[in-house]
Write a protein that holds these residues in place. Structure first.
Motif, PDB file in Angstrom:
ATOM      1  N   VAL B 190       0.853  -1.184   0.000  1.00  0.00           N
ATOM      2  CA  VAL B 190       0.000   0.000   0.000  1.00  0.00           C
ATOM      3  C   VAL B 190       0.888   1.233   0.000  1.00  0.00           C
ATOM      4  O   VAL B 190       1.859   1.309   0.739  1.00  0.00           O
ATOM      5  CB  VAL B 190      -0.893   0.001   1.257  1.00  0.00           C
ATOM      6  N   LEU B 195      -1.880   6.574   2.179  1.00  0.00           N
ATOM      7  CA  LEU B 195      -2.246   6.245   3.549  1.00  0.00           C
ATOM      8  C   LEU B 195      -2.059   7.452   4.450  1.00  0.00           C
ATOM      9  O   LEU B 195      -2.871   7.739   5.323  1.00  0.00           O
ATOM     10  CB  LEU B 195      -1.384   5.085   4.030  1.00  0.00           C
ATOM     11  N   VAL B 198      -4.905   9.929   3.937  1.00  0.00           N
ATOM     12  CA  VAL B 198      -6.239   9.548   4.381  1.00  0.00           C
ATOM     13  C   VAL B 198      -6.244   9.085   5.840  1.00  0.00           C
ATOM     14  O   VAL B 198      -7.259   9.152   6.506  1.00  0.00           O
ATOM     15  CB  VAL B 198      -6.837   8.478   3.447  1.00  0.00           C
ATOM     16  N   GLY B 199      -5.106   8.680   6.321  1.00  0.00           N
ATOM     17  CA  GLY B 199      -4.987   8.323   7.730  1.00  0.00           C
ATOM     18  C   GLY B 199      -5.355   6.889   8.042  1.00  0.00           C
ATOM     19  O   GLY B 199      -4.685   6.234   8.796  1.00  0.00           O
ATOM     20  N   GLN B 200      -6.396   6.428   7.440  1.00  0.00           N
ATOM     21  CA  GLN B 200      -6.871   5.092   7.778  1.00  0.00           C
ATOM     22  C   GLN B 200      -7.415   4.428   6.528  1.00  0.00           C
ATOM     23  O   GLN B 200      -8.138   5.051   5.760  1.00  0.00           O
ATOM     24  CB  GLN B 200      -7.952   5.216   8.840  1.00  0.00           C
ATOM     25  N   MET B 201      -7.078   3.217   6.354  1.00  0.00           N
ATOM     26  CA  MET B 201      -7.497   2.530   5.143  1.00  0.00           C
ATOM     27  C   MET B 201      -7.984   1.143   5.524  1.00  0.00           C
ATOM     28  O   MET B 201      -7.414   0.492   6.386  1.00  0.00           O
ATOM     29  CB  MET B 201      -6.301   2.415   4.191  1.00  0.00           C
ATOM     30  N   GLU B 202      -9.029   0.761   4.877  1.00  0.00           N
ATOM     31  CA  GLU B 202      -9.542  -0.570   5.162  1.00  0.00           C
ATOM     32  C   GLU B 202      -9.220  -1.466   3.979  1.00  0.00           C
ATOM     33  O   GLU B 202      -9.564  -1.149   2.843  1.00  0.00           O
ATOM     34  CB  GLU B 202     -11.049  -0.486   5.371  1.00  0.00           C
ATOM     35  N   ILE B 203      -8.558  -2.545   4.246  1.00  0.00           N
ATOM     36  CA  ILE B 203      -8.191  -3.464   3.177  1.00  0.00           C
ATOM     37  C   ILE B 203      -9.196  -4.604   3.170  1.00  0.00           C
ATOM     38  O   ILE B 203      -9.418  -5.227   4.208  1.00  0.00           O
ATOM     39  CB  ILE B 203      -6.778  -4.021   3.415  1.00  0.00           C
TER      40      ILE B 203
END
Lengths: 683, 462
Positions: B190, B195, B198-203
């Motif tokens: 990633v 990241l 956006v700070g937070q990412m959901e995979i």
């Protein structure tokens, strides 16, 4: 010490069954951060005793532990252990009902891992415990976290640790969080909150976060976070301690120990996270966080740990308008202006027309007239003469600033420094009575120097306070005349700014928007990724072998080659494989990948022989899986031009003389060697 | 709606041999006795998208498809069928019809999509954020012959296939990472820059790219022209757009006046955004914040573009006919669980038997079955969960379970067919037993033979 004995007696009296039902909540408080970010101040006083809004940091941590229901605290002291113990013995923490503080002293621990190992050997931890450092400020309630931790633990005995995290998005410019810590990348399972990946001290060159594909096999979704910070409050099971005795960890920072745990998923230990939302938790591990946390305390985010609540033997402080706290007995001139968010300790006098804002001033300070103080932390018994200007500086105990001296932003004056008249200390400089230790190669060695022999000056400090005093007077006497570094009549050395400084911005290169976002990012990523991986593998390998060489770091290239080879083979072994045939394939692919690197460490035949010997050793000891494949792998290495035939033949002849038992692999390789011999004859 | 629809109908897909043949290209494979392409076209019709370009690989396939469309959808849809060379890939197909694309946004739909998700929802998501691309994601279908009526445990045991690895922002509106094709099985990598922004990412691994995209036309054309090597929308164009969303190289040519306008009053724009931020009135997307540059520094407006997603509701049916397994799955579902899709009315026995079909005595046709026009069945036959096409002649004592039988198939007495696909004009002689087989068009299965898990087809005459 009395408390400790009493407690032990009590436990001994109870039978085991009762102990199971009720184990007092214990905590390990590391009174040493094993880092050097607060130098030069920490050369003279341990970090945990540095005043934070006029109270030593460790008091905040202990007060929180007490309020959170912890009953036994083991304070692990290392650097300046004497000072810490002395302080605690004279404080009210000893002899509290239902709250016992025990100190554990060590002179040779160089990392948190060492510390935990030592504590493990003492067998004092009986149940789940809280692991914190002595510089933690928090008001979180542990009840919920403990409950969840215990529940998880009941279901899965591998859930050994719960880590407290908090929302905090790093700044896009410095890539640091509000507390000045490096950005942190974490992967968390959104359902179970298991921590799956942890990367701090991120390699800025590497443009991607790489998650193992295996992570997605069990979970269909993963949350990746860049907006969380590690509060460095961990709820651990006793197993965590034993983990450190098994794994030979030498990497010195506190956090990396956890990374070590994560990487080491062979044992299947799991770390979980607990996010806090409304309560406060922060660790002070650099000047920036010192500033941030101080402000948070003044602005009462840490309630009840605020200056006007007496949670420790502080004198009466009252909260006034605009967030100003004043002790009862201060001498304040009528014309002095005290701005907002300022704390003034008892016995301090402030002269005419002096302006103070956003600052903390300790006890017994004498501040002259027309002084301007903004955003500063002035500790106890500091004398600031007329007309000085201070801006965003830290001034330690006993400092004397002669009239007209100016401190630019970010200056740190260590204990008893004297700044000469009209002297302006340049921004971000640190001044100490001690000379800066000779610059060494790595941080790690700097710490060794601190803790073992090394620099004589430093060693002398850790002895006794009296000795310290002597040293200081000696030093200041001899230096007052000579020290022109800090102005006329001043005393102290200006330390050169190193990159450890938490306040400085990263090199400007990072600020250019295009630099990280090049279009060839991916290509570079790959390369950086490659390098990083080599480093990691190599590091791991080195740590293992260094068990023998005991950190001498005088590794020759043959050692490196051996270690690297070990790492490679380990990697191949760790890659999932079903049969030995697949294992050989793994080895082949790993070798193909790292061939060049390995080759670099193989300048001559000797190193190549070392590799063979290393492999033999591995087959015998650590990785028996390879023993049946010895010849196959040897052949592979020969095919890939990693080993020359001379090396193999030399090894064979060397081994001819060996014991019969040692020849096991030689016999296996007999045919191959014969073939090599014939081939060379043909030529 | 200023959307232009492009349906990528493919050609003679190699993965679907022996189901496809010279006479039946992929788009015309029957799903519940009508070509799969009709499902997409009807979906468009229902959504009032009456103009579409159907792109077909190969001239011969194009002819077949266009004649079918003109006979079926005459007066209903205004469809143009365009042939492109074979093996140009999805991106290549769009490149070939580049000059035909004129609308502001292009909706690209795969011709093998069987779904009830309105394209309008995708288009709306696309417009809402002024995205350059919006992809539709649906849940990964549970493959295998088990119907959803079976226990969950069984489904769990069956490893759900993995098609994509997708990174989403916390609001699940933006696509931050996508891995398709071979990358899915590699480690997930990633980009930190995204990241960070956006700070937070959901995979997620449980979502599948349904191959329905809304593209901004100018961007699509830019990418196709600049990156001539790109072949696949799914594997190359979409990942490229996602990857470069924070350092957009697109739109720089100023293809759009709107974008230019943005550029002019960038400063003002950023001020407005900043004040919005401070007022906490509305939360701008991370793209906008990122584009402003770090706070405090001079506002360099960074080029960004947005990649959005529309995540289909789990209860909606969505599948792609891109493998033999998918073919039988979709046939099963359309007659079974998702029977509202096929457009037929079911009898009280929950099956569809054409009035002209003839059924012998003591023959049972179970629920979730379909028997096409003019087909005849002998005595004592049993049909369960199967689709039988038009004008088939089926003898006596024939058992057909979990299978698809296409048109004009002759099945002699005593045959047993399980989990198989029988293409048109196949002849099964007496007592042939087929289990998990695919039989290509015109093949003759000899009497008494038994096959299991085989693919039977006539040798192609070259």
């Amino acid at each position: 010490m009395v408390a400790k004995k009493g407690n032990r007696g009590g436990v001994g009296g109870e039978d085991a069954e009762e102990e199971l039902t009720r184990v007092p909540l214990q905590a390990i408080l590391l009174a040493d951060s094993f880092a050097t970010l607060f130098r030069p101040i920490t050369l003279e006083r341990p970090k945990v005793l540095l005043p934070l809004v006029n109270a030593p940091m460790i008091d905040y941590t202990l007060a929180w532990l007490e309020s959170a229901g912890v009953e036994e605290v083991f304070v692990f002291c290392c650097a300046h252990s004497k000072q810490v113990i002395d302080y605690l013995e004279n404080s009210k923490w000893f002899g509290q009902p239902n709250f016992s503080v025990t100190t554990i002293e060590s002179y040779n621990a160089t990392s948190a891992g060492d510390a935990l190992r030592l504590i493990y050997e003492r067998h004092v931890i009986r149940g789940d415990f809280i692991l914190v450092t002595g510089d933690t400020v928090s008001n979180m309630s542990l009840t919920q976290a403990l409950k969840e931790h215990k529940e998880r633990r009941r279901k899965d005995s591998n859930a050994v640790m719960t880590m407290v995290i908090k929302q905090s998005k790093p700044s896009p410019i410095t890539r640091q969080s509000r507390l000045g810590t490096e950005e942190l990348f974490m992967a968390i399972d959104p359902n179970t909150k298991q921590l799956l990946y942890y990367e701090d001290k991120a390699d800025t060159l590497k443009g991607t976060v790489s998650l193992d594909k295996a992570l997605l096999i069990d979970n269909s979704s993963i949350s990746l976070h860049n907006d969380k910070q590690d509060c460095y409050i961990d709820i651990c099971c006793p197993e965590v301690l034993s983990l450190f005795t098994d794994n030979f960890l030498t990497i010195s920072t506190y956090v990396v120990t956890f990374q070590g745990l994560l990487v080491d998923d062979i044992m299947g230990y799991k770390i979980f996270t607990q996010e806090i939302h409304s309560s406060y938790a922060a660790r002070i591990d650099n000047y920036r966080s010192y500033d941030t946390v101080s402000k948070d305390i003044i602005q009462r985010w840490t309630y009840p740990l605020v200056p006007d609540v007496q949670f420790f033997g502080n004198c009466v402080t009252k909260l006034e308008r605009q967030g100003t706290y004043r002790a009862s007995d201060i001498g304040l001139s009528r014309s002095a202006k005290i701005g907002p968010f300022t704390v003034i300790g008892s016995g301090t006098t402030i002269g005419n027309y002096t302006e103070v804002s956003n600052s903390v001033i300790g006890e017994g300070c004498i501040i002259g007239s027309n002084v301007s103080i903004d955003g500063c932390y002035i500790w106890d018994k500091v004398t600031i003469e007329d007309g000085c200007k201070l801006k965003h500086a830290i001034v330690c105990d006993g400092v004397i600033m002669k009239s007209g001296a100016v401190l630019e932003a970010g200056v740190v004056l260590s204990f008893k420094v004297i700044i000469g008249q009209q002297f302006g200390v340049p921004a971000y400089s640190k001044v100490s009575l001690f000379q800066q230790p000779v610059k060494q190669d790595s941080d790690e060695e700097l710490e060794y120097a601190d803790n073992s022999s090394g620099n004589i000056e430093i060693a002398s400090i850790s002895n006794t306070p009296e000795k310290l005093e002597e040293d200081l007077t000696e030093l200041s006497d001899s230096q007052i005349q000579a020290a022109s570094e800090v102005g006329n009549g001043g005393a102290g050395f200006i330390w050169s700014i190193s990159n450890e400084d938490g306040n400085t911005l990263p090199p400007s290169g990072e600020l250019e928007p295009g630099s990280v976002n090049d279009s060839d990012e991916d290509v570079r990523d790959d390369f950086a990724h490659f390098e990083k991986e080599v480093e990691a593998t190599f590091l791991r390998a080195v740590t293992k072998t260094s068990k023998k060489t005991m950190l001498s770091y005088n590794l020759t290239s043959s050692d490196c080659a051996g270690a690297l080879f070990y790492g490679m083979m380990k990697l191949a072994l760790d890659t999932p494989h079903g049969s030995s045939g697949e294992l050989v394939k793994n080895v082949a692919s790993v070798i193909a990948k790292w061939k060049k690197l390995l080759k670099y460490y193989l300048p001559s035949l000797d190193e190549e022989i070392e590799v063979i010997l290393k492999f033999e050793e591995m087959c015998l000891e650590s990785t028996k899986e390879y023993s049946s494949l010895f010849v196959q792998v040897l052949h592979l290495l020969y095919d890939k031009d990693i080993l020359q035939e001379d090396a193999i033949l030399n090894w064979a002849s060397e081994k001819e003389e060996a014991d019969e038992s040692d020849k096991l692999f030689l016999k296996q390789a007999e045919k191959f060697i014969q073939w090599l011999n014939e081939a060379s004859e043909e030529e | 709606m200023d959307f232009q629809v492009v349906v990528l109908a493919g050609g003679f897909s190699k993965t679907l041999v022996p189901l496809v043949s010279k006479e039946v290209p992929k788009a015309l494979l029957p799903v519940a006795n009508r070509p799969v392409l009709s499902y997409v076209l009807e979906l468009l019709e229902q959504n009032d998208l009456k103009n579409a370009i159907v792109v077909v690989e190969g001239e011969s396939a194009a002819l077949l498809i266009s004649s079918w469309i003109s006979s079926t959808f005459v007066d209903r849809l205004d469809v143009e069928v365009t042939a492109v060379p074979e093996d140009v890939g999805t991106a290549g197909a769009l490149r070939a019809i580049d000059h035909r694309l004129t609308a502001k946004d292009i909706l690209v739909v795969s011709g093998d999509l069987v779904s009830e998700i309105p394209p309008g929802a995708v288009a709306a998501a696309h417009r809402r954020h002024d995205a350059v691309v919006t992809a539709m994601l649906c849940s990964v279908p549970v493959s295998g012959p088990s119907d959803s009526g079976s226990s969950g445990a069984k489904d769990k045991a069956k490893k759900a296939g993995r098609y994509n690895i997708v990174g989403l922002d916390p609001t699940k509106q933006f696509l931050l990472h996508i891995a398709a094709g071979a990358e899915v099985d590699k480690d997930i990598r990633v980009q930190k820059s995204i990241l960070r922004a956006v700070g937070q990412m959901e995979i997620r691994a449980d979502l599948m790219d349904a191959h329905m995209y809304a593209f901004k036309r100018s961007v699509l054309q830019d990418v196709l022209n600049q990156k001539e090597t790109f072949q696949s929308l799914r594997r190359e164009v979409l990942p490229y757009l996602v990857r470069t969303q924070l350092r957009s190289e697109l739109l720089l040519n100023g293809a759009q006046s709107e974008e230019n306008g943005n550029g002019k009053d960038a400063l003002q724009n950023s001020k407005i955004l900043l004040s919005q931020l401070l007022a906490n009135a509305s939360t701008p997307s991370f793209h906008e914040i990122y584009a402003l540059g770090p706070a405090g520094s001079a506002p360099i407006l960074r080029k960004t573009h947005k990649c959005c997603v529309y995540i289909a509701n789990k209860s909606k049916y969505c599948a792609r006919l891109n493998s033999i397994q998918a073919f039988s799955d979709i046939n099963r579902d359309v007659i079974g669980d998702a029977n509202h899709l096929c457009g037929y009315t079911f009898s009280a026995q929950n099956n569809i038997i054409h009035p002209s079909a003839v059924i012998g005595s003591k023959t049972t046709v179970g629920p979730q079955c379909m028997l096409g026009e003019g087909s005849q069945m002998g005595d004592k036959c049993s049909v369960k969960k199967s689709v039988i096409g038009r004008h088939c002649r089926i003898g006596s004592n024939v058992k057909i379970v979990n299978s698809v039988v296409m048109n004009h198939v002759t099945i002699s007495d005593g045959c047993s067919i399980q989990g198989s696909i029988i293409c048109s004009n196949v002849q099964l002689q007496e007592r042939a037993v087929l289990k998990d087989c695919q039989v290509g068009a015109g093949f003759v299965v000899t009497a008494g033979s038994e096959h299991k898990g085989e693919s039977l087809a006539k040798k192609e005459k070259q």
